[in-house]
Design an enzyme around this catalytic site. Sequence first.
Site, PDB file in Angstrom:
ATOM      1  N   ILE A 181       0.999  -1.374  -0.018  1.00  0.00           N
ATOM      2  CA  ILE A 181       0.020   0.025   0.057  1.00  0.00           C
ATOM      3  C   ILE A 181       0.833   1.373  -0.017  1.00  0.00           C
ATOM      4  O   ILE A 181       0.583   2.211  -0.792  1.00  0.00           O
ATOM      5  CB  ILE A 181      -0.985   0.000   1.290  1.00  0.00           C
ATOM      6  CG1 ILE A 181      -1.927  -0.962   1.028  1.00  0.00           C
ATOM      7  CG2 ILE A 181      -1.613   1.526   1.291  1.00  0.00           C
ATOM      8  CD1 ILE A 181      -2.936  -0.716  -0.054  1.00  0.00           C
ATOM      9  N   LYS A 233       0.994  -6.661   9.025  1.00  0.00           N
ATOM     10  CA  LYS A 233      -0.597  -6.765   8.682  1.00  0.00           C
ATOM     11  C   LYS A 233      -0.860  -8.562   8.534  1.00  0.00           C
ATOM     12  O   LYS A 233      -1.804  -8.756   8.180  1.00  0.00           O
ATOM     13  CB  LYS A 233      -0.822  -6.257   7.267  1.00  0.00           C
ATOM     14  CG  LYS A 233      -0.446  -4.790   7.194  1.00  0.00           C
ATOM     15  CD  LYS A 233      -0.899  -4.105   6.161  1.00  0.00           C
ATOM     16  CE  LYS A 233      -0.590  -2.675   5.895  1.00  0.00           C
ATOM     17  NZ  LYS A 233       0.955  -2.411   5.738  1.00  0.00           N
ATOM     18  N   LYS A 278     -10.013  -5.977   9.258  1.00  0.00           N
ATOM     19  CA  LYS A 278      -9.953  -6.905  10.359  1.00  0.00           C
ATOM     20  C   LYS A 278      -9.844  -6.137  11.625  1.00  0.00           C
ATOM     21  O   LYS A 278      -9.974  -6.722  13.016  1.00  0.00           O
ATOM     22  CB  LYS A 278      -8.444  -7.719  10.096  1.00  0.00           C
ATOM     23  CG  LYS A 278      -8.589  -8.427   9.212  1.00  0.00           C
ATOM     24  CD  LYS A 278      -7.174  -9.041   8.613  1.00  0.00           C
ATOM     25  CE  LYS A 278      -7.292 -10.026   7.446  1.00  0.00           C
ATOM     26  NZ  LYS A 278      -7.729  -9.334   6.114  1.00  0.00           N
ATOM     27  N   ASN A 298      -8.777  -6.570   2.025  1.00  0.00           N
ATOM     28  CA  ASN A 298      -7.940  -7.238   1.148  1.00  0.00           C
ATOM     29  C   ASN A 298      -7.637  -6.212  -0.259  1.00  0.00           C
ATOM     30  O   ASN A 298      -8.536  -6.112  -0.660  1.00  0.00           O
ATOM     31  CB  ASN A 298      -7.880  -8.644   0.807  1.00  0.00           C
ATOM     32  CG  ASN A 298      -8.285  -9.246   2.266  1.00  0.00           C
ATOM     33  OD1 ASN A 298      -7.048  -9.710   2.825  1.00  0.00           O
ATOM     34  ND2 ASN A 298      -9.288  -9.520   2.606  1.00  0.00           N
ATOM     35  N   VAL A 299      -6.300  -6.094  -0.350  1.00  0.00           N
ATOM     36  CA  VAL A 299      -6.055  -5.569  -1.893  1.00  0.00           C
ATOM     37  C   VAL A 299      -5.407  -6.655  -2.746  1.00  0.00           C
ATOM     38  O   VAL A 299      -4.534  -7.630  -2.261  1.00  0.00           O
ATOM     39  CB  VAL A 299      -4.995  -4.249  -1.863  1.00  0.00           C
ATOM     40  CG1 VAL A 299      -5.810  -3.474  -1.265  1.00  0.00           C
ATOM     41  CG2 VAL A 299      -3.804  -4.845  -0.800  1.00  0.00           C
ATOM     42  N   GLY A 355      -2.833  -8.622  -5.004  1.00  0.00           N
ATOM     43  CA  GLY A 355      -1.479  -8.494  -5.408  1.00  0.00           C
ATOM     44  C   GLY A 355      -0.452  -7.958  -4.114  1.00  0.00           C
ATOM     45  O   GLY A 355       0.507  -7.756  -4.212  1.00  0.00           O
ATOM     46  N   VAL A 410      -3.818 -13.974  -1.269  1.00  0.00           N
ATOM     47  CA  VAL A 410      -4.068 -15.202  -1.927  1.00  0.00           C
ATOM     48  C   VAL A 410      -3.942 -15.472  -3.536  1.00  0.00           C
ATOM     49  O   VAL A 410      -3.438 -16.472  -3.924  1.00  0.00           O
ATOM     50  CB  VAL A 410      -5.494 -15.841  -1.587  1.00  0.00           C
ATOM     51  CG1 VAL A 410      -5.400 -15.988  -0.093  1.00  0.00           C
ATOM     52  CG2 VAL A 410      -6.523 -15.080  -2.310  1.00  0.00           C
ATOM     53  N   THR A 444      -7.931 -22.093   3.085  1.00  0.00           N
ATOM     54  CA  THR A 444      -7.972 -22.569   4.349  1.00  0.00           C
ATOM     55  C   THR A 444      -9.454 -23.238   4.776  1.00  0.00           C
ATOM     56  O   THR A 444      -9.402 -24.220   5.538  1.00  0.00           O
ATOM     57  CB  THR A 444      -7.943 -21.292   5.312  1.00  0.00           C
ATOM     58  OG1 THR A 444      -8.769 -20.104   5.045  1.00  0.00           O
ATOM     59  CG2 THR A 444      -6.490 -20.886   5.241  1.00  0.00           C
ATOM     60  N   GLU A 471      -7.716 -16.386  12.310  1.00  0.00           N
ATOM     61  CA  GLU A 471      -8.237 -15.909  11.008  1.00  0.00           C
ATOM     62  C   GLU A 471      -9.710 -16.377  11.369  1.00  0.00           C
ATOM     63  O   GLU A 471     -10.289 -17.426  12.096  1.00  0.00           O
ATOM     64  CB  GLU A 471      -7.978 -16.956   9.980  1.00  0.00           C
ATOM     65  CG  GLU A 471      -8.412 -16.646   8.635  1.00  0.00           C
ATOM     66  CD  GLU A 471      -7.529 -17.381   7.723  1.00  0.00           C
ATOM     67  OE1 GLU A 471      -7.097 -16.815   6.554  1.00  0.00           O
ATOM     68  OE2 GLU A 471      -7.447 -18.570   7.798  1.00  0.00           O
TER      69      GLU A 471
END
Length: 602
Positions: free
Chosen positions: A258, A337, A379, A421-422, A424, A429, A446, A523
């Site tokens: 980021i 993170k 999160k 989530n971003v 890349g 994932v 998962t 998680e």
Amino acid sequence: MLLSKDTVIPENLVSWLSVYSYLIIGSIAVFVKLGLYRAVVRYVSVRAFIVVFTGAFISTLLLAALAYAFKINLPATGIVNYGLTALLIVGGSRFAMREIYHRLVSRKKTPVMIYGAGSAGRQLAQALTNGEEFAPVVFVDDDKTLQSAMLLGIPVIEPSEVERTVKKQGIERILLALPSASRATRKAILESLETLNVKVLTVPGMADMVNGDMTIDQLQDVRIEDLLGRDPVEPDPALMQKHIKGKVVLVTGAGGSIGSELCRQIILQKPKALILYELSEFGLYSIEKELRELISKHKLPEIDIYPIIGTVQRRNRIEAVMTSFHVQTVYHAAAYKHVPLVEFNMVEGVRNNVFGTWHTAEAALKANVELFVLISTDKAVRPTNVMGTTKRLAELVLQGLAERTKAAQGNTRFCMVRFGNVLGSSGSVVPLFKRQIEQGGPVTVTHPDITRYFMTIPEAAQLVIQAGTMGDSGAVFVLDMGEPVKIVDMARKMIHLSGLEVRSNKHPHGDIEITYTGLRPGEKLYEELLIGDNVTDCDHPRICRAHEQALSWQQMDALLEQLNDACQNFRIDDLRELLLNAPTDYQPSDGEINDLIWQHMR
């Protein structure tokens, strides 16, 4: 000339031989001068035909001149027939050889289907025809005026015929040539192709081709953002420039996913200076080098870039940087993170994410910074892990400082931007799935029900910058992340669009297996962006403001003192208890403490 019925054979054969000799020599000289004999037959094009026509025309004029000079009674029909015959033999033979060559070579190439018969599709077809890897055998387009037609000798079919044509022609690749299409359109097309188990590639985006970064025939794997089908909103130039143009800007964690994208977006808004604050030496080197190349590429005015090595955990270091360079805007992206790693390293997670934010914010107050923006996360909402809890505490730190600053009539405005989530980013994932598919699997997920919000890094960075211009001090902004995505569905799509089949009980002979590894420490199945329902819209359609519980600075200061004491003396039990009692709604998914050092000290 003998094709003309009016031709009279002269008695003087010497004159005829002279005419033929001069005609042959003159015609060869003309074609040599025009460059026809330098043309490679397999690349013969329309331009070559123009050369042939010009040469045949000049040769015909030469014949007429020679006939007149040698007083040969040659009728006009004979001269015209000569010209047409020369054109047919010289040009036709070359085009015929080109066609024969391409047909022979095409048998050795991989047959491909080009989806999109527009300008990009036709340019791609021409490039592939002259290449050595792919042979375009059919176009697909939903434009009814093109269907059933032939473009560049290639038939155009409608989308409903794709599956039949793939099987009939033995198509091994489908090339998506729709660089200007919306992501919603591309998503619909990709979903229709998913069941074919044929590898799908795409041409570069229009921006990459216009900038000269890539050419039409540099094929890429389908980008995961196309599967999301969500088009970004164009950024508002006024909001992008408000706290950047002509100002001194500092980005902490400048070498991260980021942070580095924030730097790219900031440079394009022409700041007076950009300070890159980063602990990783290689990360700092890489982003500084890239930014200098970006300035040169876009011919931007000279912008001072200062690479500073440092940690946000040392207040005197970051304060010295802000004061020395007279920083006006701060984007605080430095944080740990990765959920499991922070779970295994609780003290460092708290030190970096909570105290690092506090020290950086206090330094900003001392340096009289105008705007301080914290990059937060989804999160932080009802966290089930230490990482999310520390990010929520970081938000509470800034909210407490905002209250204190208002009371003291300070100039620094604090705000937080929360998103999911971003694509890349480090730990995402998507690159993990790509590597696993390339290695032949298995693809690891998962849990079969796990879902996440996704956004591209450039869009997230642009929205962070724009959100920073809104609201008063202490505001928490939430980005519209679209619809949550089921991770296992994303894995299946990536496998199918790679031309492979998922191996399962129903398909035991498939290529790639999907295995479930179980939720990792800390998680949770579903992420949220809001703690409550108290939210108001902002000036931007994809940014809203959350109104949530906050602590007074006195309460926050007392909590920080307790957290610091627990960290300093490595009392992990007390640290865990403090996190549980803090107003973050922390509910661990695992009853055990997962800190690795603590486990081995017991």
